[in-house]
Motif scaffolding. Structure first.
Motif, mmCIF file in Angstrom:
data_model
loop_
_atom_site.group_PDB
_atom_site.id
_atom_site.type_symbol
_atom_site.label_atom_id
_atom_site.label_comp_id
_atom_site.label_asym_id
_atom_site.label_seq_id
_atom_site.Cartn_x
_atom_site.Cartn_y
_atom_site.Cartn_z
ATOM 1 N N THR A 121 3.702 11.124 -2.417
ATOM 2 C CA THR A 121 3.533 9.684 -2.234
ATOM 3 C C THR A 121 4.296 9.267 -0.988
ATOM 4 O O THR A 121 5.422 9.715 -0.760
ATOM 5 C CB THR A 121 4.075 8.916 -3.458
ATOM 6 O OG1 THR A 121 3.374 9.359 -4.621
ATOM 7 C CG2 THR A 121 3.891 7.421 -3.294
ATOM 8 N N GLU A 122 3.669 8.420 -0.187
ATOM 9 C CA GLU A 122 4.298 7.933 1.042
ATOM 10 C C GLU A 122 4.082 6.427 1.144
ATOM 11 O O GLU A 122 2.989 5.927 0.866
ATOM 12 C CB GLU A 122 3.663 8.643 2.242
ATOM 13 C CG GLU A 122 4.276 8.291 3.575
ATOM 14 C CD GLU A 122 3.650 9.072 4.730
ATOM 15 O OE1 GLU A 122 4.298 9.134 5.781
ATOM 16 O OE2 GLU A 122 2.532 9.601 4.588
ATOM 17 N N LYS A 123 5.123 5.707 1.527
ATOM 18 C CA LYS A 123 4.995 4.277 1.769
ATOM 19 C C LYS A 123 4.204 4.071 3.058
ATOM 20 O O LYS A 123 4.311 4.865 3.991
ATOM 21 C CB LYS A 123 6.370 3.624 1.907
ATOM 22 C CG LYS A 123 7.167 3.617 0.640
ATOM 23 C CD LYS A 123 8.516 2.963 0.861
ATOM 24 C CE LYS A 123 9.336 3.020 -0.407
ATOM 25 N NZ LYS A 123 10.677 2.483 -0.208
ATOM 26 N N LEU A 147 0.823 -1.209 0.000
ATOM 27 C CA LEU A 147 0.000 0.000 0.000
ATOM 28 C C LEU A 147 0.857 1.259 0.000
ATOM 29 O O LEU A 147 1.838 1.364 0.721
ATOM 30 C CB LEU A 147 -0.904 0.009 1.236
ATOM 31 C CG LEU A 147 -1.638 1.311 1.546
ATOM 32 C CD1 LEU A 147 -2.690 1.591 0.501
ATOM 33 C CD2 LEU A 147 -2.261 1.257 2.910
ATOM 34 N N GLN A 148 0.484 2.215 -0.844
ATOM 35 C CA GLN A 148 1.079 3.545 -0.830
ATOM 36 C C GLN A 148 -0.031 4.553 -0.614
ATOM 37 O O GLN A 148 -1.175 4.330 -1.006
ATOM 38 C CB GLN A 148 1.783 3.851 -2.150
ATOM 39 C CG GLN A 148 3.073 3.112 -2.348
ATOM 40 C CD GLN A 148 3.818 3.616 -3.571
ATOM 41 O OE1 GLN A 148 3.249 4.258 -4.453
ATOM 42 N NE2 GLN A 148 5.104 3.332 -3.630
ATOM 43 N N LEU A 149 0.323 5.662 0.000
ATOM 44 C CA LEU A 149 -0.622 6.752 0.215
ATOM 45 C C LEU A 149 -0.237 7.895 -0.705
ATOM 46 O O LEU A 149 0.946 8.211 -0.839
ATOM 47 C CB LEU A 149 -0.556 7.235 1.663
ATOM 48 C CG LEU A 149 -0.969 6.224 2.715
ATOM 49 C CD1 LEU A 149 0.218 5.455 3.229
ATOM 50 C CD2 LEU A 149 -1.655 6.944 3.851
ATOM 51 N N ILE A 205 2.805 7.914 12.489
ATOM 52 C CA ILE A 205 1.677 7.813 13.426
ATOM 53 C C ILE A 205 2.191 7.454 14.814
ATOM 54 O O ILE A 205 1.775 8.028 15.821
ATOM 55 C CB ILE A 205 0.650 6.762 12.945
ATOM 56 C CG1 ILE A 205 0.010 7.185 11.625
ATOM 57 C CG2 ILE A 205 -0.414 6.480 14.001
ATOM 58 C CD1 ILE A 205 -0.667 8.531 11.674
ATOM 59 N N LYS A 206 3.111 6.510 14.853
ATOM 60 C CA LYS A 206 3.674 6.070 16.131
ATOM 61 C C LYS A 206 4.430 7.199 16.839
ATOM 62 O O LYS A 206 4.476 7.264 18.060
ATOM 63 C CB LYS A 206 4.599 4.875 15.892
ATOM 64 C CG LYS A 206 5.040 4.180 17.132
ATOM 65 C CD LYS A 206 5.828 2.931 16.789
ATOM 66 C CE LYS A 206 6.171 2.183 18.047
ATOM 67 N NZ LYS A 206 6.800 0.910 17.781
ATOM 68 N N ASP A 232 6.246 4.065 6.224
ATOM 69 C CA ASP A 232 6.624 5.401 6.695
ATOM 70 C C ASP A 232 5.450 6.096 7.371
ATOM 71 O O ASP A 232 5.630 6.799 8.374
ATOM 72 C CB ASP A 232 7.148 6.245 5.538
ATOM 73 C CG ASP A 232 8.461 5.706 4.979
ATOM 74 O OD1 ASP A 232 9.187 4.995 5.718
ATOM 75 O OD2 ASP A 232 8.756 5.996 3.803
ATOM 76 N N PHE A 233 4.258 5.916 6.825
ATOM 77 C CA PHE A 233 3.052 6.466 7.453
ATOM 78 C C PHE A 233 2.884 5.899 8.866
ATOM 79 O O PHE A 233 2.626 6.639 9.814
ATOM 80 C CB PHE A 233 1.829 6.133 6.586
ATOM 81 C CG PHE A 233 0.513 6.392 7.251
ATOM 82 C CD1 PHE A 233 0.029 7.685 7.397
ATOM 83 C CD2 PHE A 233 -0.266 5.342 7.717
ATOM 84 C CE1 PHE A 233 -1.204 7.923 8.005
ATOM 85 C CE2 PHE A 233 -1.488 5.568 8.324
ATOM 86 C CZ PHE A 233 -1.965 6.862 8.468
#
Length: 151
Positions: A69-71, A52-54, A79-80, A74-75
């Motif tokens: 684009t973000e992997k 999944l990519q964002l 978040i963490k 990495d997202f």
């Protein structure tokens, strides 16, 4: 005997509620945002496929189109790493869901708040695939704008 029946009823209701989170696209997205707000990266990881990519669509300060684009990995790291003193909330305004066999598209207009203040708004566009047991997110594209948000 009554105790055994009670135990069976309780365990079957737990199994039904556990399955409920993944049996349709809307519940998968609702679970995604619950996990997002809880910063539960393990749960977030379980709701999506690894590749999944964002993608985010916005405009820069000059009004030019900007696509980032973000992997997903990495997202999840970002978040963490959100500081505990930062309160964030993404409010979904509605759901539009279209399905065809094992493919679903979920369109969710949203407003994003940081520490109670409207930061930006837009639309999330989720694509999901029905796997053997549940719906998994395979793509997320969102728009982000600072103006033309309704409060």
């Amino acid at each position: 005997m009554k105790k055994i029946l009670l135990l069976l009823l309780c365990s079957s209701s737990l199994m039904l509620s556990a399955q409920e989170n993944y049996t349709n696209p809307k519940e998968t997205i609702k679970t995604f945002f619950e996990a997002f707000h809880e910063q539960d990266t393990s749960k977030l990881r379980s709701l999506a496929l690894d590749e999944l990519q964002l993608k985010s669509i916005s405009t820069d300060e000059n009004g030019e189109l900007k696509i980032t684009t973000e992997k997903y990995a990495d997202f999840l790291k970002s978040i963490k790493n959100i500081p505990s003193n930062l309160i964030f909330e993404e409010r979904l305004l509605s759901y539009e869901i279209n399905t065809d066999g094992n493919l679903a598209n979920v369109w969710t207009p949203y407003e994003f708040y940081l520490n109670g203040e409207l930061s930006h708004c837009g639309v999330n566009n989720f694509q999901l695939v029905k796997t053997e047991n549940d719906w998994k997110i395979i793509s997320i594209v969102d728009t982000r704008r600072k103006n033309a948000c309704q409060e």
